[in-house]
Design a protein around this motif. Structure first.
Motif, short mmCIF file in Angstrom:
data_model
loop_
_atom_site.label_atom_id
_atom_site.label_comp_id
_atom_site.label_asym_id
_atom_site.label_seq_id
_atom_site.Cartn_x
_atom_site.Cartn_y
_atom_site.Cartn_z
N ARG A 42 -14.71 12.75 34.37
CA ARG A 42 -13.68 12.11 33.55
C ARG A 42 -12.73 13.14 32.95
O ARG A 42 -13.05 14.32 32.83
CB ARG A 42 -14.33 11.30 32.43
N ILE A 43 -11.57 12.64 32.55
CA ILE A 43 -10.57 13.47 31.91
C ILE A 43 -10.14 12.78 30.62
O ILE A 43 -9.76 11.60 30.64
CB ILE A 43 -9.32 13.65 32.80
N VAL A 103 -3.16 16.97 39.49
CA VAL A 103 -4.31 17.76 39.90
C VAL A 103 -3.93 18.52 41.16
O VAL A 103 -3.22 18.00 42.03
CB VAL A 103 -5.57 16.90 40.14
N TYR A 104 -4.35 19.77 41.23
CA TYR A 104 -4.17 20.57 42.45
C TYR A 104 -5.55 20.86 43.00
O TYR A 104 -6.42 21.38 42.29
CB TYR A 104 -3.43 21.87 42.17
N GLU A 116 -3.31 20.63 48.03
CA GLU A 116 -2.41 19.52 47.74
C GLU A 116 -2.39 19.19 46.26
O GLU A 116 -3.42 19.25 45.58
CB GLU A 116 -2.83 18.28 48.52
N GLU A 117 -1.22 18.83 45.80
CA GLU A 117 -1.03 18.37 44.43
C GLU A 117 -0.93 16.85 44.46
O GLU A 117 -0.35 16.27 45.37
CB GLU A 117 0.26 18.95 43.86
N ARG A 118 -1.49 16.21 43.42
CA ARG A 118 -1.41 14.75 43.32
C ARG A 118 -1.18 14.36 41.87
O ARG A 118 -1.80 14.91 40.96
CB ARG A 118 -2.71 14.13 43.82
N LYS A 119 -0.27 13.42 41.65
CA LYS A 119 -0.01 12.90 40.31
C LYS A 119 -1.10 11.88 39.98
O LYS A 119 -1.37 10.98 40.76
CB LYS A 119 1.35 12.23 40.24
N LEU A 120 -1.74 12.05 38.81
CA LEU A 120 -2.81 11.14 38.40
C LEU A 120 -2.33 10.04 37.48
O LEU A 120 -2.93 8.97 37.41
CB LEU A 120 -3.94 11.91 37.72
N THR A 121 -1.30 10.30 36.71
CA THR A 121 -0.79 9.29 35.78
C THR A 121 0.66 8.98 36.13
O THR A 121 1.36 9.81 36.69
CB THR A 121 -0.86 9.77 34.32
N LEU A 122 1.07 7.79 35.79
CA LEU A 122 2.45 7.39 36.05
C LEU A 122 2.95 6.59 34.86
O LEU A 122 2.43 5.52 34.56
CB LEU A 122 2.54 6.54 37.32
N ASP A 159 -10.24 11.01 39.25
CA ASP A 159 -9.33 10.68 40.35
C ASP A 159 -8.13 9.86 39.87
O ASP A 159 -7.31 9.41 40.67
CB ASP A 159 -10.05 9.95 41.47
N GLY A 160 -8.01 9.64 38.56
CA GLY A 160 -6.88 8.93 37.99
C GLY A 160 -7.08 7.43 37.83
O GLY A 160 -6.19 6.73 37.36
#
Length: 108
Positions: A84-85, A56-57, A63-69, A103-104
């Motif tokens: 929700r996504i 998400v940006y 700022e960019e943030r990774k939501l899934t790993l 928010d992940g």
């Protein structure tokens, strides 16, 4: 006024005012993305090391943030209320539907 453009696997935005500026948001971006309903964030897929994840940006913080790993997640679709996504995840060689909070958290 700002305009957003996807070009050459990178997202950028152009601010039109006294001067024109271009800012790269992210590189190696897949062309499937989803906007937050209020336009404050954009959700997209990146695969910098060959594994898809959703990012998400946030335009207010820039700022960019990774939501899934490690979910091999792609094709985000933000709900109309922005809470929700829904996304596609690859498990055991098959594609499945996943859902998480915007928010992940609470991946299902």
């Amino acid at each position: 006024m700002s305009m957003y453009k996807y070009s050459s696997n990178a997202w950028g935005y152009y601010h039109v005012g006294k001067s024109l500026s271009v800012r790269t948001i992210a590189k190696s971006v897949d062309n499937r993305f989803s906007w937050a309903p209020d336009g404050s964030k954009i959700y997209y897929t990146r695969a910098p090391r060959g594994r898809f994840d959703i990012y998400v940006y946030d335009f207010s913080t820039e700022e960019e943030r990774k939501l899934t790993l490690g979910l091999r997640a792609k094709d985000p679709a933000v709900s109309p209320d922005g809470k929700r996504i829904a996304f596609v995840r690859n498990e055991d060689g098959t594609n499945n539907i996943g859902v998480m909070n915007a928010d992940g958290t609470k991946v299902r």
